[in-house]
Design an enzyme around this catalytic site. Structure first.
Site, PDB file in Angstrom:
ATOM      1  N   HIS A 129      38.200  48.304  46.341  1.00  0.00           N
ATOM      2  CA  HIS A 129      39.668  48.433  46.414  1.00  0.00           C
ATOM      3  C   HIS A 129      40.294  49.012  45.144  1.00  0.00           C
ATOM      4  O   HIS A 129      40.978  50.022  45.173  1.00  0.00           O
ATOM      5  CB  HIS A 129      40.293  47.051  46.655  1.00  0.00           C
ATOM      6  CG  HIS A 129      39.702  46.275  47.772  1.00  0.00           C
ATOM      7  ND1 HIS A 129      39.977  46.517  49.116  1.00  0.00           N
ATOM      8  CD2 HIS A 129      38.829  45.234  47.756  1.00  0.00           C
ATOM      9  CE1 HIS A 129      39.319  45.650  49.858  1.00  0.00           C
ATOM     10  NE2 HIS A 129      38.608  44.869  49.076  1.00  0.00           N
TER      11      HIS A 129
HETATM   12  O1  RIB Z   1      42.242  42.187  48.343  1.00  0.00           O
HETATM   13  C1  RIB Z   1      41.533  42.925  47.390  1.00  0.00           C
HETATM   14  C2  RIB Z   1      42.020  42.616  46.012  1.00  0.00           C
HETATM   15  O2  RIB Z   1      41.850  41.221  45.743  1.00  0.00           O
HETATM   16  C3  RIB Z   1      41.225  43.333  44.909  1.00  0.00           C
HETATM   17  O3  RIB Z   1      42.064  43.612  43.819  1.00  0.00           O
HETATM   18  C4  RIB Z   1      40.190  42.325  44.518  1.00  0.00           C
HETATM   19  O4  RIB Z   1      39.741  42.498  43.177  1.00  0.00           O
HETATM   20  C5  RIB Z   1      40.965  41.044  44.642  1.00  0.00           C
HETATM   21  O5  RIB Z   1      41.720  40.887  43.454  1.00  0.00           O
END
Ligand code: RIB
Ligand code: CA
Length: 318
Positions: free
Chosen positions: A247
């Site tokens: 992500h």
């Molecule tokens: O939902 C994904 C996010 O939540 C990313 O930033 C991961 O590192 C967690 O923080």
């Protein structure tokens, strides 16, 4: 001139990849990393961020520890759903060697306020974690909304949730902070939600290619993302077999080649009350809420370009 940025992280396995891409790409100048409670308790997130920078040979990039808990909710970490990924997909320590590096003494919120008050060049802010530090900085210095030229957030979801059926983790973990940030009035606010990150998947085969680079960044990418794939295969299979989203790094790839994601202007607001929907990013695609557009939302991503950007960058980390 290199593009200056500050990353706000809760390092975690995908935050680690974002830190490496921001620290190593030739077009970017990662001037600082701020950490916040999220994937794990604050001290683990801070230690993990230091481990990453040390491992890739960037010990000079300063790390500032921030807020250890959400702004308002005093029940975090809330007992999450039994399928909650966070604990499993990040754990406490990254699969990287311990480091002797230490965080700066200054609090992350003070660092953010002071840096932007004194900035002479534009500095993009990239929060890829719960937005507690950013909301706290805005409370200390409301002028930040004009001093920060651009904010690119990993967070939220329109058709996709991960920590609950309705919400994505970063927003859900501190919904009041997210509400403050999305309603602050930033001129240039981009949201990179799960709708985009779930289309920018990295496969186990590509992880092997990262590992074969033989560079610290390639090996760390393979270790962190390989771990993510193992967990996703067990409790949240993705559309592509043996793959996982990374992500946070997608926000950094967007700074390097903006076309890696596809953006649409939308009004976005944050649910802070609903028993089933707390932490939801309410994306008003059909303009039913009467609120003005406050951000650009990524609904699609180019997975191959995403991997190519990281492969090219990590190959050079000799
Ligand atoms: O939902 C994904 C996010 O939540 C990313 O930033 C991961 O590192 C967690 O923080
Ligand atoms: Ca994160």
């Amino acid at each position: 001139m290199k593009r200056k940025l500050i990353l706000d992280v809760d390092t975690g396995t995908d935050d680690a990849v974002a830190i490496m891409l921001a620290a190593l790409h030739e077009d970017l100048d990662l001037i600082g990393v701020t950490t916040v409670n999220g994937n794990a308790e604050l001290h683990y997130c801070t230690d993990n961020s230091l481990r990453v920078l040390d491992y890739i040979g960037k010990p000079e990039i300063p790390v500032y520890a921030g807020c250890p808990k959400p702004l308002v909710r005093n029940d975090f970490p809330i007992p999450r759903t039994k399928n909650d990924l966070t604990e499993k997909i990040h754990g406490k320590h990254l699969p990287l060697p311990e480091t002797a590096l230490k965080a700066q003494k200054q609090h992350a919120v003070e660092y953010l306020v002071e840096t932007y008050r004194n900035a002479t060049d534009p500095i993009t802010l990239v929060p890829v974690a719960p937005l507690t530090n950013i909301a706290a900085a805005l409370a200390v210095e409301p002028k930040l909304v004009d001093l920060i030229p651009e904010v690119v957030i990993m967070g939220g979801g329109h058709d996709v949730g991960n920590v609950t059926p309705a919400a994505e983790f970063n927003i859900w973990a501190d919904p009041e902070a997210a509400y403050a940030v999305f309603n602050a009035g930033f001129e240039k606010l981009t949201m990179v939600p799960l709708d985009a990150t779930h289309k920018a998947l990295v496969t186990a085969t590509q992880c092997r290619q990262f590992d074969e680079l033989g560079t610290p960044a390639g090996k760390a990418m393979a270790a962190c993302t390989g771990h993510r794939i193992g967990i996703h295969d067990k409790i949240q299979k993705m559309d592509v077999e043996h793959s996982a989203p990374v992500h946070d790094a997608l926000c950094i790839a967007h700074l390097i080649q903006p076309e890696v994601i596809t953006l649409e202007e939308c009004p976005v607001d944050i649910e802070t009350q609903g028993a089933l929907t707390v932490g939801r990013t309410v994306v008003d695609k059909n303009r039913r809420g009467g609120k003005p557009v406050n951000c650009k939302v990524a609904f699609d991503a180019n997975a191959q370009l995403f991997v190519d950007i990281m492969m090219d960058t990590f190959a050079k980390n000799k």
